[in-house]
Write a protein that holds these residues in place. Structure first.
Motif, PDB file in Angstrom:
ATOM      1  N   THR A  31     -96.153  22.175  42.612  1.00 57.39           N
ATOM      2  CA  THR A  31     -97.176  22.914  43.345  1.00 57.39           C
ATOM      3  C   THR A  31     -97.374  24.320  42.784  1.00 57.39           C
ATOM      4  N   SER A  32     -96.807  24.600  41.627  1.00 52.98           N
ATOM      5  CA  SER A  32     -96.912  25.917  40.984  1.00 52.98           C
ATOM      6  C   SER A  32     -96.109  26.990  41.704  1.00 52.98           C
ATOM      7  N   ALA A  33     -95.215  26.608  42.576  1.00 57.75           N
ATOM      8  CA  ALA A  33     -94.343  27.591  43.222  1.00 57.75           C
ATOM      9  C   ALA A  33     -93.274  28.033  42.218  1.00 57.75           C
ATOM     10  N   THR A  34     -92.763  29.229  42.417  1.00 53.43           N
ATOM     11  CA  THR A  34     -91.700  29.758  41.574  1.00 53.43           C
ATOM     12  C   THR A  34     -90.356  29.422  42.213  1.00 53.43           C
ATOM     13  N   VAL A  35     -89.417  28.945  41.424  1.00 54.32           N
ATOM     14  CA  VAL A  35     -88.087  28.621  41.939  1.00 54.32           C
ATOM     15  C   VAL A  35     -87.044  29.398  41.145  1.00 54.32           C
ATOM     16  N   SER A  36     -86.182  30.098  41.852  1.00 55.13           N
ATOM     17  CA  SER A  36     -85.045  30.782  41.229  1.00 55.13           C
ATOM     18  C   SER A  36     -83.781  30.332  41.941  1.00 55.13           C
ATOM     19  N   ILE A  37     -82.728  30.130  41.171  1.00 54.77           N
ATOM     20  CA  ILE A  37     -81.456  29.693  41.747  1.00 54.77           C
ATOM     21  C   ILE A  37     -80.421  30.783  41.504  1.00 54.77           C
ATOM     22  N   VAL A  38     -79.749  31.193  42.578  1.00 58.68           N
ATOM     23  CA  VAL A  38     -78.703  32.213  42.459  1.00 58.68           C
ATOM     24  C   VAL A  38     -77.393  31.643  42.990  1.00 58.68           C
ATOM     25  N   ASP A  39     -76.304  32.211  42.519  1.00 61.16           N
ATOM     26  CA  ASP A  39     -74.980  31.705  42.892  1.00 61.16           C
ATOM     27  C   ASP A  39     -74.443  32.294  44.182  1.00 61.16           C
ATOM     28  N   SER A  40     -75.026  33.404  44.629  1.00 55.62           N
ATOM     29  CA  SER A  40     -74.531  34.041  45.857  1.00 55.62           C
ATOM     30  C   SER A  40     -75.652  34.825  46.517  1.00 55.62           C
TER      31      SER A  40
END
Length: 198
Positions: A31-40
């Protein structure tokens, strides 16, 4: 018999949590959303800061009035917890769950996180715990039942539309309005309806 009924009741209360979030993330990105993954949680503020800089956002960011958010180190970001719908440009809220099947986010409304924070801003930043991703929407309803708490006033299932879909829906809405309001000039439409941002 009675034993079978109890077994069925137990099965119905199980929730299918997703161990691997890759399919959910893939569906969100469609859907063109931005995804970021963080560890904490401590790294959330850096991600928000980077997003703000990348998108040249210079307005205050409205945080859901949640201790888990306000207790983070927001030194580099202009934030507020004051909810003012008329001037809401960027909001940060928590999601209750994510749904793998659709790539949707589930957000419960509360006095600290009004529904308007999900739909009014130009930018909506949502924080989701990866352990809260379930396979399908039925798992969300079962989780809410299992909590045995008062249901929230509103439960929003949010999925970002891509630009083409949003524009197509907006144009169709405009055309339908024109058919129902002849011979009104097309620009009168904007006096009656706010187009969804694309």
């Amino acid at each position: 018999g009675e034993e079978d009924t109890n077994r069925a009741d137990i099965v119905s209360k199980e929730i299918d949590y997703v161990a691997d979030p890759d399919t959910f993330i893939e569906n969100v990105k469609k859907t063109s959303a931005t995804v970021s993954i963080v560890d904490s949680q401590a790294l959330i503020t850096k991600e928000v800061y980077d997003y703000v800089v990348k998108n040249k956002i210079n307005t205050a960011i409205t945080l859901a009035d949640d201790e888990a958010l306000s207790s983070l180190a927001w030194e580099d970001v202009n934030i507020t917890t004051e909810y003012v719908p008329q001037s809401l440009s960027v909001s940060v809220t928590f999601a209750y769950m994510g749904i793998e099947e659709t790539g949707s986010l589930v957000i419960k409304s509360s006095p600290s996180s009004p529904t308007g924070m999900n739909f009014l801003p130009d930018y909506h930043i949502v924080i989701l715990n990866m352990n809260s991703i379930v396979a399908k929407v039925e798992d969300v309803w079962q989780s809410l039942k299992n909590e045995k708490q008062e249901m929230p006033r509103t439960i929003n299932l949010i999925k970002k539309e891509n630009v083409e879909t949003a524009l197509e829906r907006s144009i169709m809405t405009m055309m339908e309005w024109a058919e129902d309001n002849p011979p009104a000039p097309w620009n009168h439409y904007f006096d009656h309806v706010s187009l969804n941002r694309a």
